[in-house]
Design an enzyme around this catalytic site. Structure first.
Site, PDB file in Angstrom:
ATOM      1  N   CYS A   1      52.155  11.772  11.469  1.00  0.00           N
ATOM      2  CA  CYS A   1      52.781  12.373  10.205  1.00  0.00           C
ATOM      3  C   CYS A   1      53.704  13.475  10.270  1.00  0.00           C
ATOM      4  O   CYS A   1      54.730  13.635   9.502  1.00  0.00           O
ATOM      5  CB  CYS A   1      51.488  12.931   9.370  1.00  0.00           C
ATOM      6  SG  CYS A   1      50.513  13.895  10.129  1.00  0.00           S
TER       7      CYS A   1
ATOM      8  N   GLU B   1      46.511  15.075   3.128  1.00  0.00           N
ATOM      9  CA  GLU B   1      47.493  14.955   3.915  1.00  0.00           C
ATOM     10  C   GLU B   1      48.451  13.933   4.056  1.00  0.00           C
ATOM     11  O   GLU B   1      47.770  12.948   4.290  1.00  0.00           O
ATOM     12  CB  GLU B   1      46.888  15.450   5.492  1.00  0.00           C
ATOM     13  CG  GLU B   1      45.957  16.552   5.535  1.00  0.00           C
ATOM     14  CD  GLU B   1      46.825  18.124   5.616  1.00  0.00           C
ATOM     15  OE1 GLU B   1      47.884  17.782   5.560  1.00  0.00           O
ATOM     16  OE2 GLU B   1      46.092  18.846   6.181  1.00  0.00           O
TER      17      GLU B   1
ATOM     18  N   LYS C   1      34.890   7.507   6.395  1.00  0.00           N
ATOM     19  CA  LYS C   1      35.497   5.935   6.561  1.00  0.00           C
ATOM     20  C   LYS C   1      36.722   6.234   7.546  1.00  0.00           C
ATOM     21  O   LYS C   1      37.660   6.499   6.773  1.00  0.00           O
ATOM     22  CB  LYS C   1      35.679   5.569   5.104  1.00  0.00           C
ATOM     23  CG  LYS C   1      35.830   4.136   4.857  1.00  0.00           C
ATOM     24  CD  LYS C   1      36.846   3.257   5.706  1.00  0.00           C
ATOM     25  CE  LYS C   1      38.080   3.184   5.217  1.00  0.00           C
ATOM     26  NZ  LYS C   1      38.753   2.170   6.122  1.00  0.00           N
TER      27      LYS C   1
ATOM     28  N   GLU D   1      59.814   7.935   4.674  1.00  0.00           N
ATOM     29  CA  GLU D   1      58.976   7.968   6.013  1.00  0.00           C
ATOM     30  C   GLU D   1      59.025   6.571   6.478  1.00  0.00           C
ATOM     31  O   GLU D   1      58.465   5.512   5.959  1.00  0.00           O
ATOM     32  CB  GLU D   1      57.625   8.516   5.792  1.00  0.00           C
ATOM     33  CG  GLU D   1      56.714   8.499   7.031  1.00  0.00           C
ATOM     34  CD  GLU D   1      55.464   9.198   6.795  1.00  0.00           C
ATOM     35  OE1 GLU D   1      54.777   8.576   5.738  1.00  0.00           O
ATOM     36  OE2 GLU D   1      54.825  10.062   7.624  1.00  0.00           O
TER      37      GLU D   1
HETATM   38  P1  NAP Z   1      46.720   4.493   4.610  1.00  0.00           P
HETATM   39  O1  NAP Z   1      46.754   3.018   4.120  1.00  0.00           O
HETATM   40  O2  NAP Z   1      46.845   5.508   3.228  1.00  0.00           O
HETATM   41  O3  NAP Z   1      45.265   4.477   5.027  1.00  0.00           O
HETATM   42  C1  NAP Z   1      44.707   5.558   5.283  1.00  0.00           C
HETATM   43  C2  NAP Z   1      43.144   5.629   5.190  1.00  0.00           C
HETATM   44  O4  NAP Z   1      42.902   5.400   3.760  1.00  0.00           O
HETATM   45  C3  NAP Z   1      42.539   4.236   5.964  1.00  0.00           C
HETATM   46  O5  NAP Z   1      41.328   4.869   6.448  1.00  0.00           O
HETATM   47  C4  NAP Z   1      42.610   3.360   5.068  1.00  0.00           C
HETATM   48  O6  NAP Z   1      41.756   2.431   5.144  1.00  0.00           O
HETATM   49  C5  NAP Z   1      42.158   4.110   3.740  1.00  0.00           C
HETATM   50  N1  NAP Z   1      42.341   3.559   2.795  1.00  0.00           N
HETATM   51  C6  NAP Z   1      43.449   2.456   2.223  1.00  0.00           C
HETATM   52  N2  NAP Z   1      43.299   2.260   0.940  1.00  0.00           N
HETATM   53  C7  NAP Z   1      42.335   2.860   0.388  1.00  0.00           C
HETATM   54  C8  NAP Z   1      41.675   2.909  -0.992  1.00  0.00           C
HETATM   55  N3  NAP Z   1      42.016   2.187  -1.954  1.00  0.00           N
HETATM   56  N4  NAP Z   1      40.527   3.829  -1.089  1.00  0.00           N
HETATM   57  C9  NAP Z   1      40.083   4.628  -0.038  1.00  0.00           C
HETATM   58  N5  NAP Z   1      40.849   4.467   1.260  1.00  0.00           N
HETATM   59  C10 NAP Z   1      41.768   3.481   1.333  1.00  0.00           C
HETATM   60  O7  NAP Z   1      47.452   5.071   5.458  1.00  0.00           O
HETATM   61  P2  NAP Z   1      48.255   4.445   6.892  1.00  0.00           P
HETATM   62  O8  NAP Z   1      49.076   3.293   6.625  1.00  0.00           O
HETATM   63  O9  NAP Z   1      46.684   3.887   7.592  1.00  0.00           O
HETATM   64  O10 NAP Z   1      48.408   5.624   7.642  1.00  0.00           O
HETATM   65  C11 NAP Z   1      49.915   5.817   7.568  1.00  0.00           C
HETATM   66  C12 NAP Z   1      50.228   7.147   6.628  1.00  0.00           C
HETATM   67  O11 NAP Z   1      49.056   8.390   6.528  1.00  0.00           O
HETATM   68  C13 NAP Z   1      51.583   7.634   6.606  1.00  0.00           C
HETATM   69  O12 NAP Z   1      52.144   7.845   5.283  1.00  0.00           O
HETATM   70  C14 NAP Z   1      51.370   8.747   7.454  1.00  0.00           C
HETATM   71  O13 NAP Z   1      52.630   9.880   7.277  1.00  0.00           O
HETATM   72  C15 NAP Z   1      50.134   9.186   6.901  1.00  0.00           C
HETATM   73  N6  NAP Z   1      49.512  10.204   7.775  1.00  0.00           N
HETATM   74  C16 NAP Z   1      49.499  11.734   7.405  1.00  0.00           C
HETATM   75  C17 NAP Z   1      48.879  12.481   8.118  1.00  0.00           C
HETATM   76  C18 NAP Z   1      48.923  14.007   8.001  1.00  0.00           C
HETATM   77  O14 NAP Z   1      48.025  14.679   8.315  1.00  0.00           O
HETATM   78  N7  NAP Z   1      49.861  14.473   6.851  1.00  0.00           N
HETATM   79  C19 NAP Z   1      48.265  12.156   9.563  1.00  0.00           C
HETATM   80  C20 NAP Z   1      48.394  10.858   9.756  1.00  0.00           C
HETATM   81  C21 NAP Z   1      48.857   9.917   9.014  1.00  0.00           C
HETATM   82  P3  NAP Z   1      41.953   0.966   6.101  1.00  0.00           P
HETATM   83  O15 NAP Z   1      42.966   1.407   7.063  1.00  0.00           O
HETATM   84  O16 NAP Z   1      40.706   0.491   6.404  1.00  0.00           O
HETATM   85  O17 NAP Z   1      42.650  -0.021   4.927  1.00  0.00           O
END
Ligand code: NAP
Ligand code: MG
Length: 492
Positions: free
Chosen positions: A295, A261, A186, A394
């Protein structure tokens, strides 16, 4: 390059549906999701809004592929060759994919091109590693032979974010496929077009049906349906700590494992004896790369008090010259991903200013950048009081927090003074000191006199504390996507 040279055809095809068994199928979920170009602030494509029935079909297809289909019968060598072919196909289509990624995420073309090199390299690395994962034999009682083998889980679920979509696709699917799992992914609603295109390329190089299935759509619908699906055997998630809790809870209910992650607040620790000519450009790039939406961004600049003014003078001078622009302007950074993220980042700025944190320098949004784009001029604040939200939360935007420290012990204390523990950088001419600090910092990866935000496919990567657990990248990721089985044979 004008906007019309972007590959519209590929984006339109993406709107057709979900990718299951190497075919586009109509989604049964609710309609479509608009895809916005962050540098333009306008809709340029649509994707299917996959729902629970689509996830069901995708999981079934994966199960069939691994248990009865062609995919499950391939040798490790054959799987590896297919992955290497996919890596080559990504390399062959790198410019098309980079244009698509740049429009979808807003990132500068040079970054999008670098991302495609990395995406291809993931499949090259894991393809060439597929037949090199060995078990062991273990000395046991007389009359016994004991062997371990690393056995695929079966069906693995994957949820990735929008910041480096093509790289994330390779990072999570490469090792899972190399170990023989069939996958359901996804991608993030905000940027998923390259995932859809690379899945097509995989079918084109002969990846068997059901090995890679993609269900685009909303996190709360397609994502949640995948995380909770009783038919998956393992889940890999990259994203926010909040959603990470949901994923881990869903995994617990199904009694499966997960790798998470989840972001960071990574420190760059600079001692007075550091080589600033080498350090300063890296320190600045580590927070500006991808508009700070990395990240592992080096978002906290910790500087030894005695060198604070000198280091800051050089960093500020560089920061003031930074410019944000569109992908084709190809400047230091692009926009942030969407209007909500821009508002969130700017909220951090207003709060910092209300708290009286000094703004030391600000880059610019380049002239000619569309007014509707989600641009944020990069900023550096300092000295940021310890405990201030800018020092510990963050932001996921182009903002660097500078904080002075007294001595080595204080540096370590300060570095560890957040909930996160993903990456750290230590800059010092004193090798023994740099080594001591590297060993005391709580982080999954520590660089000494270097920093690699996002780089290094060979290097195991992952978090401590709230940054998550499990390891991706490198050989470790192969072990993550398989169960260790011990076989005990009595022969006498
Ligand atoms: P996010 O809201 O957690 O989204 C990540 C993924 O999860 C997206 O595909 C999102 O889909 C999906 N998602 C959202 N709600 C969900 C649910 N209830 N059930 C299952 N999947 C769900 O994070 P983001 O705002 O897109 O990304 C930023 C965050 O990711 C930051 O905190 C960043 O640090 C972290 N990040 C970490 C790494 C690492 O390797 N540690 C790498 C990159 C990013 P939708 O977008 O379609 O809602
Ligand atoms: Mg987008």
């Amino acid at each position: 390059m004008s906007a019309s040279t972007y590959p519209e055809a590929a984006t339109v095809q993406a709107a057709e549906g979900v990718f299951i068994d190497n075919r586009w199928e109509p989604a049964t979920g609710r309609g479509t999701v608009d895809v916005v170009a962050p540098a333009e602030g306008r809709v340029f494509a649509r994707i299917a809004a996959g729902g629970k029935p689509d996830v069901d079909r995708a999981v079934k297809a994966a199960r069939h592929a691994v248990e009865e289909g062609h995919w499950g019968r391939l040798s490790a060598l054959e799987r590896g060759r297919l992955l290497m072919k996919l890596g080559q196909a990504i390399a062959d289509h790198a410019e098309e994919l980079a244009l698509l990624e740049a429009r979808d995420t807003g990132k500068p073309m040079k970054q999008a091109r670098a991302d495609m090199v990395a995406a291809a390299r993931y499949f090259e690395f894991y393809g060439s590693a597929a037949d090199k994962v060995h078990g062991e034999t273990i000395p046991f009682l007389p009359g016994y032979l004991v062997a371990t083998e690393r056995e695929r889980f079966g069906v693995t679920g994957h949820i990735i974010p929008w910041n480096y979509p093509a790289q994330m696709f390779g990072r999570t699917l490469g090792p899972a496929l190399a170990m023989g799992n069939a996958t359901v992914l996804k991608p993030a609603e905000d940027a998923c077009l390259t995932s859809l295109r690379i899945a097509e390329l995989a079918a084109g190089v002969g990846m068997p049906e059901g090995a890679i299935n993609i269900v685009p759509g909303l996190g709360g619908e397609a994502g949640a349906a995948l995380a909770e699906h009783p038919g998956i055997d393992f889940i890999a998630f990259t994203g926010s700590p909040e959603v990470g809790v949901f994923i881990q809870t869903a995994a617990a209910r199904n009694h499966i494992g997960c790798v998470l992650e989840l972001g960071g607040k990574s420190p760059q620790i600079v001692f007075g004896d550091a080589d600033l000519d080498v350090a300063v450009p890296v320190l600045v790039n580590a927070i500006v790369q991808n508009a700070g939406q990395t990240c592992s961004a080096g978002s906290r600049l910790l500087i030894e008090q005695s060198a604070y003014d000198l280091v800051m003078e050089r960093v500020i001078e560089r920061f003031a010259r930074l410019r944000a622009g569109t992908p084709e302007m190809d400047l230091d950074l692009g926009p942030v991903i969407n209007a909500k993220q821009k508002k969130r980042v700017e909220g951090f700025f207003s709060r910092a200013e209300a708290d009286g944190v000094p703004l030391l320098a600000m880059g610019q949004v380049a002239e000619g950048a569309p007014a509707d784009g989600f641009f944020v001029a990069p900023r550096i604040y300092g000295p940021v009081p310890r405990g201030n939200r800018l020092a510990v939360d963050e932001v996921f935007g182009p903002v660097l927090s500078a904080i002075p420290f007294e001595d080595e012990a204080d540096a370590v204390r300060l570095a560890n003074d957040t909930d996160y523990g993903l990456v750290a950088g230590v800059w010092s001419g004193n090798g023994a000191r740099a080594t001591r600090v590297a060993r005391k910092v709580q982080a999954g990866q520590v660089f000494v006199n270097a920093y690699g935000a996002g780089g290094g496919i060979e290097l195991p990567f992952g978090g401590m504390k709230k940054s998550g657990h499990g390891r991706e990248k490198g050989f470790e990721a192969l072990y993550e996507f398989a169960a260790l089985k011990t076989i005990v044979i009595k022969h006498d």
